[in-house]
Design a protein around this motif. Structure first.
Motif, PDB file in Angstrom:
ATOM      1  N   ASP A 146       0.832  -1.199   0.000  1.00 31.41           N
ATOM      2  CA  ASP A 146       0.000   0.000   0.000  1.00 31.41           C
ATOM      3  C   ASP A 146       0.871   1.255   0.000  1.00 31.41           C
ATOM      4  O   ASP A 146       1.786   1.379   0.823  1.00 31.41           O
ATOM      5  CB  ASP A 146      -0.905  -0.001   1.232  1.00 31.41           C
ATOM      6  N   PRO A 147       0.631   2.224  -0.908  1.00 25.04           N
ATOM      7  CA  PRO A 147       1.478   3.415  -0.973  1.00 25.04           C
ATOM      8  C   PRO A 147       1.514   4.215   0.320  1.00 25.04           C
ATOM      9  O   PRO A 147       2.561   4.766   0.680  1.00 25.04           O
ATOM     10  CB  PRO A 147       0.857   4.232  -2.117  1.00 25.04           C
ATOM     11  N   VAL A 148       0.381   4.309   1.021  1.00 23.14           N
ATOM     12  CA  VAL A 148       0.372   5.055   2.287  1.00 23.14           C
ATOM     13  C   VAL A 148       1.263   4.362   3.314  1.00 23.14           C
ATOM     14  O   VAL A 148       2.026   5.016   4.042  1.00 23.14           O
ATOM     15  CB  VAL A 148      -1.065   5.189   2.818  1.00 23.14           C
ATOM     16  N   VAL A 149       1.203   3.036   3.375  1.00 28.20           N
ATOM     17  CA  VAL A 149       2.045   2.289   4.312  1.00 28.20           C
ATOM     18  C   VAL A 149       3.523   2.493   3.988  1.00 28.20           C
ATOM     19  O   VAL A 149       4.343   2.757   4.881  1.00 28.20           O
ATOM     20  CB  VAL A 149       1.686   0.790   4.277  1.00 28.20           C
ATOM     21  N   VAL A 150       3.859   2.379   2.720  1.00 29.32           N
ATOM     22  CA  VAL A 150       5.257   2.566   2.307  1.00 29.32           C
ATOM     23  C   VAL A 150       5.748   3.947   2.716  1.00 29.32           C
ATOM     24  O   VAL A 150       6.825   4.108   3.293  1.00 29.32           O
ATOM     25  CB  VAL A 150       5.404   2.367   0.785  1.00 29.32           C
ATOM     26  N   ARG A 151       4.922   4.962   2.440  1.00 31.98           N
ATOM     27  CA  ARG A 151       5.322   6.340   2.745  1.00 31.98           C
ATOM     28  C   ARG A 151       5.517   6.566   4.239  1.00 31.98           C
ATOM     29  O   ARG A 151       6.541   7.092   4.681  1.00 31.98           O
ATOM     30  CB  ARG A 151       4.253   7.297   2.213  1.00 31.98           C
ATOM     31  N   VAL A 152       4.530   6.153   5.039  1.00 31.85           N
ATOM     32  CA  VAL A 152       4.591   6.483   6.461  1.00 31.85           C
ATOM     33  C   VAL A 152       5.665   5.679   7.177  1.00 31.85           C
ATOM     34  O   VAL A 152       6.302   6.167   8.124  1.00 31.85           O
ATOM     35  CB  VAL A 152       3.204   6.304   7.118  1.00 31.85           C
ATOM     36  N   GLU A 153       5.921   4.452   6.739  1.00 32.10           N
ATOM     37  CA  GLU A 153       6.976   3.679   7.398  1.00 32.10           C
ATOM     38  C   GLU A 153       8.359   4.225   7.038  1.00 32.10           C
ATOM     39  O   GLU A 153       9.276   4.180   7.868  1.00 32.10           O
ATOM     40  CB  GLU A 153       6.829   2.207   7.048  1.00 32.10           C
ATOM     41  N   GLN A 154       8.505   4.760   5.841  1.00 27.49           N
ATOM     42  CA  GLN A 154       9.754   5.437   5.511  1.00 27.49           C
ATOM     43  C   GLN A 154       9.932   6.679   6.388  1.00 27.49           C
ATOM     44  O   GLN A 154      11.024   6.965   6.887  1.00 27.49           O
ATOM     45  CB  GLN A 154       9.777   5.812   4.034  1.00 27.49           C
ATOM     46  N   ARG A 155       8.841   7.405   6.580  1.00 26.36           N
ATOM     47  CA  ARG A 155       8.924   8.602   7.424  1.00 26.36           C
ATOM     48  C   ARG A 155       9.164   8.233   8.885  1.00 26.36           C
ATOM     49  O   ARG A 155       9.801   9.001   9.617  1.00 26.36           O
ATOM     50  CB  ARG A 155       7.648   9.432   7.270  1.00 26.36           C
ATOM     51  N   HIS A 156       8.672   7.078   9.297  1.00 25.07           N
ATOM     52  CA  HIS A 156       8.954   6.612  10.653  1.00 25.07           C
ATOM     53  C   HIS A 156      10.455   6.388  10.822  1.00 25.07           C
ATOM     54  O   HIS A 156      11.049   6.794  11.836  1.00 25.07           O
ATOM     55  CB  HIS A 156       8.189   5.320  10.921  1.00 25.07           C
TER      56      HIS A 156
END
Length: 378
Positions: A146-156
Motif C-alpha cells: 500500500d502506498p500510504v504504508v510505504v510512505r509512512v513507514e519510511q517517514r517513521h
C-alpha cells in the motif's frame, strides 16, 4: 461521538469520553483502516473490495461491502461514514487520524532540526514517535504494497534517525549509539543513517570503532551495490583519520515555484509518487502535454521537502535549446556561479555541477526535459 482514529498499530476508534468503540471482526477493522488511511478522501468501492478481500470477494462484492459499511456505521454512528458516488468517505480530517498527525509532527521536527532548533526538534519528534504503537495500517490485508504504508513507514525511519541526530546534537551521543546500531542494521544501505552512527561513535570517544564501522559499511556497499561510499561518508572518514571536526554544510536556499490554486482530486497519484521517491534515486513522469505532470511533481516535491536537508529545487528546461546547455541551466537554477572559460566543453559544466552538489543531499525536479532527455538523464 467518535473524535479520533488510530491506525499506527491495531485499528482503534476513540470516543469523546475516552472510551473505545468495539470493532469486532477482521474485515470490519480492515474497512476502518482503509477509510482512516485516506483521511477524509473518498475511497472507491472497488478499491475497498480489493483491499478488504484481497482479490477474493464473495459472490456479490458490492452487497458484501454495503453490509460491512452498515456494520461500521452501527459501531461508529451513521454520520461517521459518508456514501459518495462510487465509494465511501470517513467523516474525519487529517488531524483526527494518528497517522497524519504523526507525519505533521515528524515534518515539523525535521524542519526544527534543520534550523538547529534542536531541543524543539527533540520534543516534536518524541511526540510523533509516541503515536507509533505498531505497523501502520496493521489491520489492512496486503498492507505491504500500500502506498500510504510505504510512505509512512519510511517517514517513521526518518523520524527515528532525526530524533537520534537531535540526541547527538544535544551532547548525548553515548546513549544514542545502541539505537543507531539497531536502525543501521535495519537500513544497511542508508548512508545517512550510517554516517550518523559513525558521528555518534566519534562524539562518544570511540573513534577507532567509528573507523571500523566505516570499513564495514564500505564493504557492504561494494558487495551489495558495487558502489563506493558517497561523499558524506568519505569526508567523514577523512575527518576521523585527521582528527578534524566535521565541516558545516551549507543548505541551498532553494524554493519551489508558487502554485496559484489548491491541489485536489489526485491524492492517490500523489501517494504513489511520494512512495516512489522514497524507494528510488530517479523517478520520471511521462504523459501527454497538459495532463498535470508538472503540478503533480511539484506537490510531491513539496510533500517530501522535509527529507532533503540540502533543499528542493525545480529547473525549467523548456527554453533550453541544446543538450550541451543543460548542465549550465541546472547549475544556474541551483545558485551556482559558473564562469565559462574560453574553450570549455559541456563536460566541464557537468563536472562543476557535480562538484557543486556533491556535499549536499537534495531533491531536484527537471521540468520539460523531453527534448534534452539524454543530457537530463546524465
Amino acid at each position: 461521538m467518535i473524535i479520533r482514529y488510530r491506525v499506527l498499530g491495531p485499528c482503534q476508534a476513540l470516543r469523546a469520553d475516552g472510551g473505545e468503540a468495539a470493532l469486532s471482526g477482521a474485515r470490519l477493522r480492515a474497512l476502518l483502516a482503509a477509510l482512516a488511511g485516506a483521511a477524509g478522501r473518498v475511497v472507491r468501492a472497488d478499491e475497498l473490495i480489493e483491499l478488504i478481500w484481497e482479490g477474493d470477494p464473495p459472490g456479490n462484492g458490492t452487497e458484501a461491502l454495503q453490509a460491512l459499511v452498515g456494520r461500521l456505521r452501527r459501531v461508529l454512528g451513521r454520520e461517521a461514514v459518508d456514501s459518495v458516488a462510487g465509494g465511501y468517505r470517513l467523516a474525519a480530517g487529517a488531524e483526527d487520524v494518528d497517522l497524519y498527525v504523526f507525519e505533521r509532527l515528524a515534518a515539523e521536527g525535521a524542519e526544527a532540526l534543520a534550523a538547529r532548533e534542536t531541543a524543539r526538534a527533540a520534543r516534536l519528534l518524541d511526540e510523533a514517535l509516541g503515536l507509533w504503537r505498531g505497523p501502520a495500517l496493521a489491520d489492512l490485508p496486503g498492507r505491504d504494497g500500500d502506498p500510504v504504508v510505504v510512505r509512512v513507514e519510511q517517514r517513521h525511519a526518518h523520524a527515528r534517525k532525526d530524533r537520534l541526530a537531535a540526541e547527538v546534537a544535544l551532547g548525548r551521543a553515548a546513549p544514542a549509539v545502541a539505537p543507531l546500531e539497531a536502525l543501521a542494521a535495519e537500513r544497511p544501505l542508508d548512508e545517512t543513517v550510517q554516517a550518523l552512527r559513525i558521528r555518534a561513535l566519534r562524539a562518544a570517544g570511540r573513534g577507532a570503532e567509528a573507523l571500523r564501522v566505516y570499513d564495514e559499511v564500505r564493504t557492504v556497499l561494494a558487495d551489495r551495490l558495487g558502489a563506493d561510499p558517497g561523499a558524506e561518508l568519505r569526508d567523514l572518514q577523512a575527518e576521523l583519520l585527521s582528527g578534524d571536526e566535521p565541516p558545516t554544510v551549507a543548505v541551498l536556499p532553494l524554493r519551489l515555484p508558487a502554485r496559484p490554486t489548491s491541489f485536489v482530486g489526485r491524492e492517490g497519484e500523489l501517494d504513489v509518487l511520494v512512495a516512489e521517491l522514497g524507494k528510488r534515486r530517479l523517478v520520471t513522469l511521462i504523459g501527454p502535454g497538459g495532463v498535470g505532470k508538472t503540478r503533480l511533481a511539484l506537490e510531491a516535491a513539496d510533500a517530501e521537502a522535509w527529507r532533503w536537508p540540502g533543499g528542493v529545487g525545480a529547473v525549467e528546461l523548456g527554453s533550453v535549446r541544446a543538450e550541451s546547455e543543460v548542465p549550465s541551466a541546472v547549475l544556474t537554477a541551483l545558485g551556482g556561479r559558473e564562469t565559462q572559460s574560453w574553450g570549455a566543453t559541456p563536460r566541464d559544466a557537468l563536472t562543476r555541477l557535480v562538484e557543486h552538489c556533491a556535499s549536499r543531499r537534495l531533491l531536484l525536479l527537471l521540468d520539460n526535459c523531453e527534448h534534452v532527455i539524454g543530457a537530463a538523464a546524465e
